[in-house]
Design a protein around this motif. Structure first.
Motif, PDB file in Angstrom:
ATOM      1  N   ILE A 123      63.572  -6.787 -19.246  1.00 39.00           N
ATOM      2  CA  ILE A 123      62.465  -5.903 -18.900  1.00 39.00           C
ATOM      3  C   ILE A 123      63.036  -4.600 -18.350  1.00 39.00           C
ATOM      4  O   ILE A 123      63.646  -4.578 -17.284  1.00 39.00           O
ATOM      5  N   LYS A 183      60.694   1.199 -18.023  1.00 41.04           N
ATOM      6  CA  LYS A 183      59.389   1.590 -18.554  1.00 41.04           C
ATOM      7  C   LYS A 183      58.416   0.421 -18.507  1.00 41.04           C
ATOM      8  O   LYS A 183      57.247   0.579 -18.151  1.00 41.04           O
ATOM      9  N   THR A 184      58.918  -0.762 -18.840  1.00 43.14           N
ATOM     10  CA  THR A 184      58.060  -1.946 -18.828  1.00 43.14           C
ATOM     11  C   THR A 184      57.681  -2.319 -17.402  1.00 43.14           C
ATOM     12  O   THR A 184      56.544  -2.711 -17.130  1.00 43.14           O
ATOM     13  N   LEU A 227      51.593  -3.424 -22.829  1.00 39.48           N
ATOM     14  CA  LEU A 227      52.510  -4.296 -22.107  1.00 39.48           C
ATOM     15  C   LEU A 227      52.645  -5.649 -22.797  1.00 39.48           C
ATOM     16  O   LEU A 227      53.756  -6.176 -22.943  1.00 39.48           O
ATOM     17  N   VAL A 265      54.816  -5.312 -25.846  1.00 42.26           N
ATOM     18  CA  VAL A 265      56.236  -5.187 -25.488  1.00 42.26           C
ATOM     19  C   VAL A 265      56.814  -6.549 -25.127  1.00 42.26           C
ATOM     20  O   VAL A 265      57.888  -6.939 -25.613  1.00 42.26           O
ATOM     21  N   LEU A 266      56.106  -7.296 -24.270  1.00 44.55           N
ATOM     22  CA  LEU A 266      56.614  -8.589 -23.817  1.00 44.55           C
ATOM     23  C   LEU A 266      56.611  -9.623 -24.945  1.00 44.55           C
ATOM     24  O   LEU A 266      57.511 -10.462 -25.026  1.00 44.55           O
TER      25      LEU A 266
END
Length: 231
Positions: free
Chosen positions: A8, A11-12, A34, A37-38
């Motif tokens: 992570i 930015k995350t 989010l 991304v994850l």
């Protein structure tokens, strides 16, 4: 958190932090970005300690001056439970109740908490409900983490075969030794248990209202913590 090869990035982390902002007008967009991304991080490396890192970021947002010892205990327990979820991700997981589900529930829980805080900030002069504390929010995060741990797939049944809170109780029993080993406060254990049990979609709506009132509404005459003792 334990030292890991972090997946992570900054930015995350910032996106996670934004979920804690009750005035964030881009909550829906941030939530969707989010999760994307994850989810990509999960798909890219199932061996990554993704859940452990996410819980570390989430717990770092709870002010330590508000129930510091209680939050510290839950954070340590969360790290251990998240490690189990990360380890399970390396194996064949249920199609739905897998690490991606835990991630989504955790993020949605944060957005819901922020919406509740925003509502309270706007209408506090019109309500007798107390503002959620950092301990309350930490309990919610823990319940989200615990609620489906070790889920075998399937449901609690339906009709005459319905077994109220069967899977929820099994998840709690898997997590309880960890929570107790890290000296989770009995008050917090009770709240976590109540939240987890109320995630059974088969429960009558009045039980979920009673569960809320028993913890958060001091003026309600509907305080019935014994609802769950019937099952």
């Amino acid at each position: 958190m334990t030292e890991t090869n972090a997946k992570i990035d900054a930015k995350t982390v910032n996106l996670v932090d934004r979920l804690f902002d009750p005035f964030n007008k881009n909550m829906q967009e941030d939530l969707e970005e989010l999760y994307d991304v994850l989810e990509a991080l999960h798909e890219d490396d199932v061996d990554a300690p993704l859940m452990q890192e996410l819980m570390g970021v989430i717990f770092s947002n709870f002010p330590s001056q508000d129930g510091e010892a209680r939050i510290y205990s839950m954070r340590n327990a969360a790290e251990e439970i998240a490690a189990i979820i990360d380890e399970d991700a390396k194996q064949a997981s249920p199609a739905y109740h897998n690490r991606k589900h835990f991630i989504m529930v955790q993020l949605a829980g944060r957005a819901i908490d922020s919406a509740n805080i925003a509502f309270y900030n706007k209408f506090s002069h019109e309500t007798s409900l107390p503002q959620l504390t950092s301990v309350d929010l930490a309990c919610h995060a823990m319940a989200n983490l615990v609620h489906d741990i070790g889920h075998p797939g399937g449901t609690n049944g339906s009709g005459p075969d319905y077994q109220p809170m069967k899977l929820e109780k099994e998840s709690l029993e898997r997590a309880r030794p960890i929570l107790e080993r890290h000296y989770t406060d009995p008050r917090d254990l009770k709240m976590i248990e109540t939240i987890v049990k109320s995630t059974d979609p088969g429960l009558p709506h009045k039980i979920m209202i009673a569960a809320y009132d028993s913890h958060f509404n001091p003026c309600s005459t509907n305080k019935r913590e014994d609802w769950f003792d019937k099952f």
